[in-house]
Design an enzyme around this catalytic site. Structure first.
Site, short mmCIF file in Angstrom:
data_model
loop_
_atom_site.label_atom_id
_atom_site.label_comp_id
_atom_site.label_asym_id
_atom_site.label_seq_id
_atom_site.Cartn_x
_atom_site.Cartn_y
_atom_site.Cartn_z
N ASP A 37 0.87 -1.14 -0.07
CA ASP A 37 0.02 -0.05 0.08
C ASP A 37 0.87 1.33 0.15
OD1 ASP A 37 -3.22 0.37 0.96
OD2 ASP A 37 -1.68 2.30 1.06
N ASN A 92 -12.95 -3.26 2.65
CA ASN A 92 -13.86 -2.35 2.83
C ASN A 92 -14.84 -2.43 1.60
OD1 ASN A 92 -12.72 -1.10 5.15
ND2 ASN A 92 -11.06 -0.12 3.90
N GLN A 99 -14.28 2.20 1.69
CA GLN A 99 -13.93 1.94 0.28
C GLN A 99 -13.57 3.30 -0.52
OE1 GLN A 99 -15.97 -0.82 -2.05
NE2 GLN A 99 -14.17 -1.17 -3.36
N VAL A 101 -11.13 2.91 -3.24
CA VAL A 101 -11.00 2.48 -4.67
C VAL A 101 -11.99 1.30 -5.02
CG1 VAL A 101 -9.00 1.36 -6.46
CG2 VAL A 101 -8.31 3.11 -4.23
N HIS A 105 -10.20 -5.47 -3.33
CA HIS A 105 -9.14 -5.67 -2.52
C HIS A 105 -9.08 -6.04 -1.23
CE1 HIS A 105 -10.01 -1.14 -2.20
NE2 HIS A 105 -9.35 -1.25 -1.21
N HIS A 107 -7.04 -5.95 2.14
CA HIS A 107 -5.85 -5.29 2.91
C HIS A 107 -4.99 -6.53 3.73
CE1 HIS A 107 -6.83 -0.84 2.47
NE2 HIS A 107 -8.02 -1.47 2.33
P1 AMP Z 1 -9.77 1.24 0.60
O1 AMP Z 1 -9.90 2.58 1.28
O2 AMP Z 1 -10.06 0.33 1.35
O3 AMP Z 1 -10.51 1.42 -0.82
O4 AMP Z 1 -8.20 1.28 0.19
C1 AMP Z 1 -7.68 1.78 -0.90
C2 AMP Z 1 -6.16 1.62 -0.39
O5 AMP Z 1 -5.36 1.71 -2.00
C3 AMP Z 1 -5.57 2.90 0.40
O6 AMP Z 1 -5.07 1.97 1.45
C4 AMP Z 1 -4.63 3.61 -0.40
O7 AMP Z 1 -3.52 3.96 0.31
C5 AMP Z 1 -4.30 2.46 -1.48
N1 AMP Z 1 -3.73 3.16 -2.76
C6 AMP Z 1 -4.28 3.98 -3.51
N2 AMP Z 1 -3.42 4.31 -4.53
C7 AMP Z 1 -2.33 3.35 -4.52
C8 AMP Z 1 -1.28 3.12 -5.25
N3 AMP Z 1 -0.96 3.65 -6.49
N4 AMP Z 1 -0.30 2.13 -5.08
C9 AMP Z 1 -0.54 1.41 -3.72
N5 AMP Z 1 -1.49 1.54 -2.85
C10 AMP Z 1 -2.71 2.57 -3.38
#
Ligand code: AMP
Length: 119
Positions: A37, A92, A99, A101, A105, A107
């Site tokens: 991350d 999430n 969430q 993204v 995914h 974590h």
């Molecule tokens: P969520 O908030 O559960 O959707 O988690 C999305 C995660 O993606 C967050 O912990 C961000 O820090 C991570 N994230 C976003 N962009 C990137 C990236 N380019 N490379 C690695 N992690 C990322």
């Protein structure tokens, strides 16, 4: 960006999967990719993502049963490979749950003691 109403949409994870932006990968196979991350919330913070752009766990269907199991087994594998004694997995699902993204995914967090309940 939301994928809930209109099905899968492109996200930053789609761009990572296509190699358009870099990531610090720790595992890859035909079904998924695991990488660090970019904003770690623990000494070890990995993300395991399917290559198929399923927007969220809530939008997964019976056809994703084997894929979901695979993601969890890979989460345990990468945690073990990082030498984690214990770890937390988080998925999430939906903006209200945190969430950001909208590409499913898992974590994987470890390397420090975890509190409960999560915030
Ligand atoms: P969520 O908030 O559960 O959707 O988690 C999305 C995660 O993606 C967050 O912990 C961000 O820090 C991570 N994230 C976003 N962009 C990137 C990236 N380019 N490379 C690695 N992690 C990322």
């Amino acid at each position: 960006m939301s994928g809930s109403a209109s099905g899968p949409v492109d996200t930053i994870f789609g761009r990572i999967l296509r190699g358009e932006i870099p990531c610090d990968a720790v595992y890859s196979d035909d079904l998924c990719l695991a990488f660090r991350d970019v904003a770690p919330q623990a000494p070890v913070h990995l993300l395991v993502i399917p290559r198929e752009p399923v927007p969220s766990l809530a939008e997964a269907g019976p056809e994703h049963q084997a894929l979901l199991g695979h993601l969890l087994l890979v989460a345990a594998r990468v945690a073990r490979e990082q030498g984690l004694e214990g770890f937390r997995t988080v998925i999430n699902s939906g903006a209200v749950a945190g969430q950001t993204v909208f590409h499913l995914h898992v974590h994987v967090l470890g390397g420090r003691a975890m509190a409960w309940p999560p915030g």
